[in-house]
Motif scaffolding. Structure first.
Motif, PDB file in Angstrom:
ATOM      1  N   ALA A 184       0.761  -1.086   0.122  1.00 25.48           N
ATOM      2  CA  ALA A 184       0.070   0.004  -0.230  1.00 25.48           C
ATOM      3  C   ALA A 184       0.873   1.202  -0.072  1.00 25.48           C
ATOM      4  CB  ALA A 184      -1.091   0.041   1.142  1.00 25.48           C
ATOM      5  N   PHE A 185       1.869   1.221   0.760  1.00 28.22           N
ATOM      6  CA  PHE A 185       2.871   2.370   0.659  1.00 28.22           C
ATOM      7  C   PHE A 185       3.503   2.750  -0.696  1.00 28.22           C
ATOM      8  CE2 PHE A 185       7.099   3.807   1.318  1.00 28.22           C
ATOM      9  CZ  PHE A 185       7.055   5.095   1.671  1.00 28.22           C
ATOM     10  N   LEU A 186       3.731   1.594  -1.323  1.00 24.39           N
ATOM     11  CA  LEU A 186       4.682   1.630  -2.624  1.00 24.39           C
ATOM     12  C   LEU A 186       3.591   2.206  -3.600  1.00 24.39           C
ATOM     13  CD1 LEU A 186       6.724  -1.435  -2.855  1.00 24.39           C
ATOM     14  CD2 LEU A 186       7.504   1.018  -2.275  1.00 24.39           C
ATOM     15  N   VAL A 187       2.284   1.773  -3.606  1.00 19.65           N
ATOM     16  CA  VAL A 187       1.182   2.081  -4.470  1.00 19.65           C
ATOM     17  C   VAL A 187       0.976   3.608  -4.257  1.00 19.65           C
ATOM     18  CG1 VAL A 187      -1.201   1.751  -4.923  1.00 19.65           C
ATOM     19  CG2 VAL A 187       0.356  -0.135  -4.800  1.00 19.65           C
ATOM     20  N   ALA A 188       0.763   3.924  -3.027  1.00 19.54           N
ATOM     21  CA  ALA A 188       0.641   5.453  -2.730  1.00 19.54           C
ATOM     22  C   ALA A 188       1.675   6.219  -3.112  1.00 19.54           C
ATOM     23  CB  ALA A 188       0.249   5.462  -1.115  1.00 19.54           C
ATOM     24  N   GLY A 189       2.880   5.757  -2.807  1.00 16.85           N
ATOM     25  CA  GLY A 189       4.108   6.419  -3.439  1.00 16.85           C
ATOM     26  C   GLY A 189       3.882   6.909  -4.810  1.00 16.85           C
ATOM     27  N   VAL A 190       3.928   6.032  -5.801  1.00 18.82           N
ATOM     28  CA  VAL A 190       3.886   5.699  -6.984  1.00 18.82           C
ATOM     29  C   VAL A 190       2.714   6.602  -7.571  1.00 18.82           C
ATOM     30  CG1 VAL A 190       3.449   4.176  -9.339  1.00 18.82           C
ATOM     31  CG2 VAL A 190       5.016   3.578  -7.652  1.00 18.82           C
ATOM     32  N   ALA A 191       1.537   6.571  -7.045  1.00 18.18           N
ATOM     33  CA  ALA A 191       0.268   7.399  -7.425  1.00 18.18           C
ATOM     34  C   ALA A 191       0.577   8.826  -7.279  1.00 18.18           C
ATOM     35  CB  ALA A 191      -0.953   6.937  -6.446  1.00 18.18           C
ATOM     36  N   LEU A 192       1.247   9.122  -5.911  1.00 22.31           N
ATOM     37  CA  LEU A 192       1.559  10.656  -5.631  1.00 22.31           C
ATOM     38  C   LEU A 192       2.776  11.079  -6.652  1.00 22.31           C
ATOM     39  CD1 LEU A 192       1.073  10.549  -1.794  1.00 22.31           C
ATOM     40  CD2 LEU A 192      -0.354  11.463  -3.656  1.00 22.31           C
ATOM     41  N   SER A 193       3.561  10.389  -7.011  1.00 23.99           N
ATOM     42  CA  SER A 193       4.861  10.624  -7.652  1.00 23.99           C
ATOM     43  C   SER A 193       4.507  11.017  -9.212  1.00 23.99           C
ATOM     44  CB  SER A 193       6.022   9.827  -7.406  1.00 23.99           C
ATOM     45  OG  SER A 193       5.808   8.566  -8.071  1.00 23.99           O
ATOM     46  N   VAL A 194       3.720   9.925  -9.612  1.00 25.86           N
ATOM     47  CA  VAL A 194       3.258  10.135 -11.228  1.00 25.86           C
ATOM     48  C   VAL A 194       2.989  11.540 -11.680  1.00 25.86           C
ATOM     49  CG1 VAL A 194       1.699   9.501 -12.938  1.00 25.86           C
ATOM     50  CG2 VAL A 194       2.756   7.522 -11.563  1.00 25.86           C
ATOM     51  N   PRO A 195       2.158  12.195 -11.149  1.00 26.88           N
ATOM     52  CA  PRO A 195       1.914  13.609 -11.532  1.00 26.88           C
ATOM     53  C   PRO A 195       3.176  14.713 -11.607  1.00 26.88           C
ATOM     54  CG  PRO A 195       0.182  12.907 -10.172  1.00 26.88           C
ATOM     55  CD  PRO A 195       1.174  11.780 -10.094  1.00 26.88           C
ATOM     56  N   LEU A 196       4.072  14.181 -10.817  1.00 24.07           N
ATOM     57  CA  LEU A 196       5.287  15.035 -10.724  1.00 24.07           C
ATOM     58  C   LEU A 196       6.290  14.661 -11.764  1.00 24.07           C
ATOM     59  CD1 LEU A 196       5.929  15.255  -7.064  1.00 24.07           C
ATOM     60  CD2 LEU A 196       4.831  17.011  -8.299  1.00 24.07           C
ATOM     61  N   LEU A 197       6.256  13.645 -12.783  1.00 25.83           N
ATOM     62  CA  LEU A 197       7.066  13.316 -13.446  1.00 25.83           C
ATOM     63  C   LEU A 197       7.458  14.265 -14.802  1.00 25.83           C
ATOM     64  CD1 LEU A 197       6.442   9.630 -14.250  1.00 25.83           C
ATOM     65  CD2 LEU A 197       8.270  10.384 -13.033  1.00 25.83           C
ATOM     66  N   PRO A 198       6.552  15.029 -15.160  1.00 20.77           N
ATOM     67  CA  PRO A 198       6.905  16.247 -16.164  1.00 20.77           C
ATOM     68  C   PRO A 198       7.677  17.157 -15.543  1.00 20.77           C
ATOM     69  CG  PRO A 198       4.565  15.641 -16.315  1.00 20.77           C
ATOM     70  CD  PRO A 198       5.020  14.910 -14.966  1.00 20.77           C
ATOM     71  N   LEU A 199       7.505  17.547 -14.138  1.00 20.04           N
ATOM     72  CA  LEU A 199       8.234  18.423 -13.616  1.00 20.04           C
ATOM     73  C   LEU A 199       9.718  17.697 -13.309  1.00 20.04           C
ATOM     74  CD1 LEU A 199       8.154  21.132 -12.271  1.00 20.04           C
ATOM     75  CD2 LEU A 199       7.662  19.985 -10.082  1.00 20.04           C
ATOM     76  N   ALA A 200       9.704  16.456 -13.147  1.00 21.54           N
ATOM     77  CA  ALA A 200      11.210  16.047 -12.800  1.00 21.54           C
ATOM     78  C   ALA A 200      11.920  16.102 -14.317  1.00 21.54           C
ATOM     79  CB  ALA A 200      10.986  14.607 -12.341  1.00 21.54           C
ATOM     80  N   ALA A 201      11.151  15.865 -15.537  1.00 22.21           N
ATOM     81  CA  ALA A 201      11.584  15.742 -16.938  1.00 22.21           C
ATOM     82  C   ALA A 201      12.097  17.139 -17.137  1.00 22.21           C
ATOM     83  CB  ALA A 201      10.757  15.184 -17.588  1.00 22.21           C
ATOM     84  N   LEU A 202      11.545  17.923 -16.633  1.00 20.38           N
ATOM     85  CA  LEU A 202      11.931  19.483 -16.930  1.00 20.38           C
ATOM     86  C   LEU A 202      13.054  19.829 -16.134  1.00 20.38           C
ATOM     87  CD1 LEU A 202      11.261  22.219 -18.265  1.00 20.38           C
ATOM     88  CD2 LEU A 202       9.641  22.771 -16.370  1.00 20.38           C
ATOM     89  N   ALA A 203      12.844  19.527 -14.850  1.00 16.31           N
ATOM     90  CA  ALA A 203      14.452  19.849 -14.131  1.00 16.31           C
ATOM     91  C   ALA A 203      15.608  18.962 -14.633  1.00 16.31           C
ATOM     92  CB  ALA A 203      14.037  19.024 -12.653  1.00 16.31           C
ATOM     93  N   VAL A 204      15.364  18.072 -15.218  1.00 15.92           N
ATOM     94  CA  VAL A 204      16.571  17.175 -15.860  1.00 15.92           C
ATOM     95  C   VAL A 204      17.078  17.896 -17.052  1.00 15.92           C
ATOM     96  CG1 VAL A 204      17.157  15.111 -17.190  1.00 15.92           C
ATOM     97  CG2 VAL A 204      15.996  14.909 -14.947  1.00 15.92           C
ATOM     98  N   ILE A 205      16.303  18.359 -17.865  1.00 19.62           N
ATOM     99  CA  ILE A 205      16.498  19.026 -19.135  1.00 19.62           C
ATOM    100  C   ILE A 205      17.214  20.468 -18.732  1.00 19.62           C
ATOM    101  CG2 ILE A 205      15.692  20.421 -20.906  1.00 19.62           C
ATOM    102  CD1 ILE A 205      13.196  18.150 -21.266  1.00 19.62           C
TER     103      ILE A 205
END
Length: 98
Positions: free
Chosen positions: A63-84
């Motif tokens: 449940a902890f891993l599922v909640a972590g993935v569910a909360l981090s998926v919306p932040l992936l575009p922001l992480a990609a922008l930070a890497v660029i």
């Protein structure tokens, strides 16, 4: 009249004290009789938790891993922008002195 009231009060207090003492004795006797059942309950709960505990741990971890993935998926575009931005800003040259 006052003697009659005093007698009734004394009788009421005596009955109350006697009933309290008898109730305390019954309570102690009942606890002594039920103590082995309480110990058996603790042993059974301990054995059940030895079986159920690891299962609950795994369910909580999933449940902890599922909640972590569910909360981090919306932040992936922001992480990609930070890497660029980091790739554009970082220094490409090596220092002269190693």
């Amino acid at each position: 009249m006052g003697l009659l009231v005093a007698g009734l009060v004394f009788t009421a207090v005596a009955v109350l004290v006697t009933l309290t003492f008898v109730a305390a004795l019954v309570g102690v006797a009942l606890r002594l009789i039920l103590l082995p059942l309480l110990l058996v309950k603790w042993i059974v709960i301990g054995v059940v938790m030895l079986v159920v505990g690891p299962i609950l741990f795994l369910v909580g971890l999933v449940a902890f891993l599922v909640a972590g993935v569910a909360l981090s998926v919306p932040l992936l575009p922001l992480a990609a922008l930070a890497v660029i931005v980091w790739l554009l800003v970082r220094e490409n040259r090596r220092p002269a002195v190693a």
